[in-house]
Motif scaffolding. Structure first.
Motif, PDB file in Angstrom:
ATOM      1  N   ASN A  12       3.296   2.202   5.083  1.00 53.57           N
ATOM      2  CA  ASN A  12       3.457   0.791   5.450  1.00 53.57           C
ATOM      3  C   ASN A  12       2.172  -0.013   5.314  1.00 53.57           C
ATOM      4  OD1 ASN A  12       6.153   1.169   6.038  1.00 53.57           O
ATOM      5  ND2 ASN A  12       5.800   1.600   8.200  1.00 53.57           N
ATOM      6  N   TYR A  13       1.028   0.613   5.584  1.00 54.41           N
ATOM      7  CA  TYR A  13      -0.221  -0.146   5.519  1.00 54.41           C
ATOM      8  C   TYR A  13      -0.578  -0.552   4.090  1.00 54.41           C
ATOM      9  CZ  TYR A  13      -2.235   4.471   4.401  1.00 54.41           C
ATOM     10  OH  TYR A  13      -2.501   5.697   3.843  1.00 54.41           O
ATOM     11  N   LEU A  15       1.787  -1.823   2.067  1.00 55.76           N
ATOM     12  CA  LEU A  15       2.838  -2.757   1.672  1.00 55.76           C
ATOM     13  C   LEU A  15       2.553  -4.122   2.279  1.00 55.76           C
ATOM     14  CD1 LEU A  15       5.956  -0.468   2.311  1.00 55.76           C
ATOM     15  CD2 LEU A  15       4.704  -0.775   0.170  1.00 55.76           C
ATOM     16  N   GLY A  22       2.491  -3.878  -3.423  1.00 58.96           N
ATOM     17  CA  GLY A  22       2.376  -2.559  -2.831  1.00 58.96           C
ATOM     18  C   GLY A  22       1.410  -1.713  -3.638  1.00 58.96           C
ATOM     19  N   LYS A 179       9.158   8.174   8.903  1.00 57.34           N
ATOM     20  CA  LYS A 179       7.851   8.731   9.267  1.00 57.34           C
ATOM     21  C   LYS A 179       8.005   9.782  10.338  1.00 57.34           C
ATOM     22  CE  LYS A 179       3.091   7.225  10.096  1.00 57.34           C
ATOM     23  NZ  LYS A 179       2.200   6.063  10.348  1.00 57.34           N
TER      24      LYS A 179
END
Length: 230
Positions: A12-13, A15, A22, A179
């Protein structure tokens, strides 16, 4: 989601929805997020194949004048292991703790937390145990559409979905990631793109999920090309 270049999971970090960008840590590929989202398939031809002689264990196909039904029972062996083993481990440590720890000296709030966790864990394991024995996925198809039931019907713990063949644009297997302990784990499911998005097969084995996918695609093709299931 996974990288469109190397198929590795993208965290996620990396994106950025606002910039539509991304980045993959594995191959350093930079890509547009909007170009990577999977859209419902748009199909003009439907040509599928299915070998009905290769039906997996715990699956039953019935044909009648009204249509065709596929009944899938959960695997009792795997379900029992998945439910009984954690319960046994939990009970072992619980009774071991009662011999070692003086619960009377522990604050009441802490005891409530311990008992609350035990109740939640035990309830989940009981549900998993019942699901392993009584859980089913039933797919009933007619010339007009389909009806899908999943869950534990005998106790009323089930969901029902219906669709019309005219509204189905495609049936595909979808891969997503969740996750788990800082690792991205794959999660497969079958998606029916109809008047509502229907997701099934999350708890099936790979063999069963693949057969269900081909089964639905096969009869979708028959209806779209001939107008009939049989």
């Amino acid at each position: 989601m996974n990288c469109p270049n190397c198929n590795a999971p993208v965290f996620n970090y990396n994106l950025n929805i606002q910039t539509d960008i991304g980045k993959c840590d594995a191959c350093q590929q930079v890509f547009k997020l909007s170009a990577s989202f999977k859209c419902p398939p748009s199909q003009t031809t439907f040509s599928y194949e299915l070998d009905l002689s290769q039906v997996p264990e715990d699956m039953t196909i019935n044909k009648n004048v009204d249509g065709i039904s596929l009944q899938i029972k959960n695997s009792i062996g795997y379900g029992l292991i998945a439910s009984v083993l954690p319960i046994s481990v939990f009970l072992f440590f619980y009774f071991f703790a009662t011999e070692v720890i003086d619960f009377e000296s522990i604050d009441a709030k802490i005891l409530y937390i311990i008992w609350g966790f035990g109740a939640i864990f035990g309830g989940f394991m009981i549900w998993l145990f019942l699901q392993s024995i009584f859980g089913e996925l039933n797919i009933n198809l007619t010339n007009r559409g389909g009806n899908i039931e999943k869950g534990i019907k005998i106790f009323g713990w089930h969901s029902t979905y219906s669709f019309d063949w005219k509204t189905v644009s495609g049936i595909e297997e979808e891969l997503t990631y969740y996750k788990n302990k800082n690792q991205m784990q794959p999660f497969y499911k079958i998606v029916i793109y109809a008047n509502q998005r229907i997701e099934i097969g999350e708890s099936l084995t790979d063999e069963k999920r693949y057969f269900v996918l081909k089964y639905l695609q096969y009869y979708l093709g028959k209806v779209k090309t001939t107008g009939k299931l049989q």
